[in-house]
Design an enzyme around this catalytic site. Structure first.
Site, PDB file in Angstrom:
ATOM      1  N   LYS A  11       0.803  -1.228   0.000  1.00  0.00           N
ATOM      2  CA  LYS A  11       0.000   0.000   0.000  1.00  0.00           C
ATOM      3  C   LYS A  11       0.840   1.285   0.000  1.00  0.00           C
ATOM      4  O   LYS A  11       2.044   1.246   0.238  1.00  0.00           O
ATOM      5  CB  LYS A  11      -0.934  -0.010   1.215  1.00  0.00           C
ATOM      6  CG  LYS A  11      -1.979  -1.114   1.171  1.00  0.00           C
ATOM      7  CD  LYS A  11      -2.869  -1.051   2.395  1.00  0.00           C
ATOM      8  CE  LYS A  11      -3.955  -2.085   2.387  1.00  0.00           C
ATOM      9  NZ  LYS A  11      -4.808  -1.983   3.595  1.00  0.00           N
ATOM     10  N   TYR A  51     -12.532  -1.935  -3.996  1.00  0.00           N
ATOM     11  CA  TYR A  51     -13.084  -1.948  -2.636  1.00  0.00           C
ATOM     12  C   TYR A  51     -14.601  -1.781  -2.592  1.00  0.00           C
ATOM     13  O   TYR A  51     -15.150  -1.460  -1.546  1.00  0.00           O
ATOM     14  CB  TYR A  51     -12.403  -0.858  -1.793  1.00  0.00           C
ATOM     15  CG  TYR A  51     -10.981  -1.203  -1.441  1.00  0.00           C
ATOM     16  CD1 TYR A  51     -10.693  -2.212  -0.521  1.00  0.00           C
ATOM     17  CD2 TYR A  51      -9.911  -0.545  -2.028  1.00  0.00           C
ATOM     18  CE1 TYR A  51      -9.391  -2.542  -0.193  1.00  0.00           C
ATOM     19  CE2 TYR A  51      -8.599  -0.865  -1.708  1.00  0.00           C
ATOM     20  CZ  TYR A  51      -8.348  -1.866  -0.790  1.00  0.00           C
ATOM     21  OH  TYR A  51      -7.050  -2.195  -0.462  1.00  0.00           O
ATOM     22  N   ASN A 114      -1.792   0.278   6.965  1.00  0.00           N
ATOM     23  CA  ASN A 114      -1.218  -0.968   7.464  1.00  0.00           C
ATOM     24  C   ASN A 114      -0.352  -1.718   6.457  1.00  0.00           C
ATOM     25  O   ASN A 114      -0.128  -2.912   6.580  1.00  0.00           O
ATOM     26  CB  ASN A 114      -2.314  -1.872   8.030  1.00  0.00           C
ATOM     27  CG  ASN A 114      -3.346  -2.262   6.997  1.00  0.00           C
ATOM     28  OD1 ASN A 114      -3.137  -2.136   5.803  1.00  0.00           O
ATOM     29  ND2 ASN A 114      -4.477  -2.746   7.462  1.00  0.00           N
ATOM     30  N   HIS A 117      -2.252  -5.478   1.724  1.00  0.00           N
ATOM     31  CA  HIS A 117      -3.561  -6.126   1.570  1.00  0.00           C
ATOM     32  C   HIS A 117      -3.279  -7.525   1.067  1.00  0.00           C
ATOM     33  O   HIS A 117      -2.376  -7.740   0.254  1.00  0.00           O
ATOM     34  CB  HIS A 117      -4.417  -5.396   0.525  1.00  0.00           C
ATOM     35  CG  HIS A 117      -5.555  -6.236   0.015  1.00  0.00           C
ATOM     36  ND1 HIS A 117      -6.774  -6.282   0.641  1.00  0.00           N
ATOM     37  CD2 HIS A 117      -5.632  -7.103  -1.042  1.00  0.00           C
ATOM     38  CE1 HIS A 117      -7.564  -7.126  -0.009  1.00  0.00           C
ATOM     39  NE2 HIS A 117      -6.899  -7.631  -1.039  1.00  0.00           N
ATOM     40  N   GLU A 128      -9.492 -10.741  -7.490  1.00  0.00           N
ATOM     41  CA  GLU A 128      -8.535  -9.641  -7.371  1.00  0.00           C
ATOM     42  C   GLU A 128      -7.385  -9.773  -8.364  1.00  0.00           C
ATOM     43  O   GLU A 128      -6.944  -8.773  -8.942  1.00  0.00           O
ATOM     44  CB  GLU A 128      -8.013  -9.576  -5.932  1.00  0.00           C
ATOM     45  CG  GLU A 128      -9.095  -9.160  -4.959  1.00  0.00           C
ATOM     46  CD  GLU A 128      -8.734  -9.295  -3.489  1.00  0.00           C
ATOM     47  OE1 GLU A 128      -9.536  -8.842  -2.659  1.00  0.00           O
ATOM     48  OE2 GLU A 128      -7.658  -9.856  -3.165  1.00  0.00           O
TER      49      GLU A 128
END
Length: 140
Positions: A11, A51, A114, A117, A128
């Site tokens: 990310k 998302y 964080n 993913h 995905e």
């Protein structure tokens, strides 16, 4: 054990800090193989589509903003029980709760930023990967 593939995103909080190589080292040390990888800058439409299952949740807009704020590194990982293995390697969503040595314990800024993913199921991994990679981009 079943050989499988999973999808990973490094990310924006991690790419901004130039941590791709360090995250990859943790992934590979865990026995997962990176069979496809590309650095991209998602458009708002791409992030919203990825998302969309979270669209009704209060954090959706902030998540889309974050995921379009800097480049991301999209990956296909392969290994024995890769989905469960990568979720273990990532650690808990909240880095304060993540086990020592996990990607999130080592690199995450916060619960929201964080660093990674990973797909949470075989169906999610398939969806995905298909959304982000053409078949010719995946070696292995």
């Amino acid at each position: 054990m079943a050989l499988e593939r999973t999808f990973s995103i490094i990310k924006p909080d991690a790419t901004r800090r130039n941590l791709t190589g360090q995250v990859n080292a943790v992934i590979e040390a865990a026995g997962l193989r990176i069979v496809a990888q590309k650095r991209v800058r998602w458009t708002r439409a791409q992030a919203e589509k990825f998302y969309e299952e979270h669209k009704a949740r209060p954090f959706y807009g902030e998540l889309v903003d974050f995921m379009t704020s800097a480049p991301v590194v999209l990956q296909v990982l392969e290994g024995d029980d890769a989905i469960a293995k990568y979720r273990e390697v990532m650690g808990a969503t909240d880095p304060k709760e993540a086990a020592a040595g996990t990607v999130r314990k080592l690199f995450a800024v916060s619960k929201g930023e964080n660093s990674t993913h990973g797909s949470d199921s075989a169906a999610a991994a398939e969806r995905e990967i298909a959304m982000n990679f053409a078949l010719h981009e995946i070696v292995g």
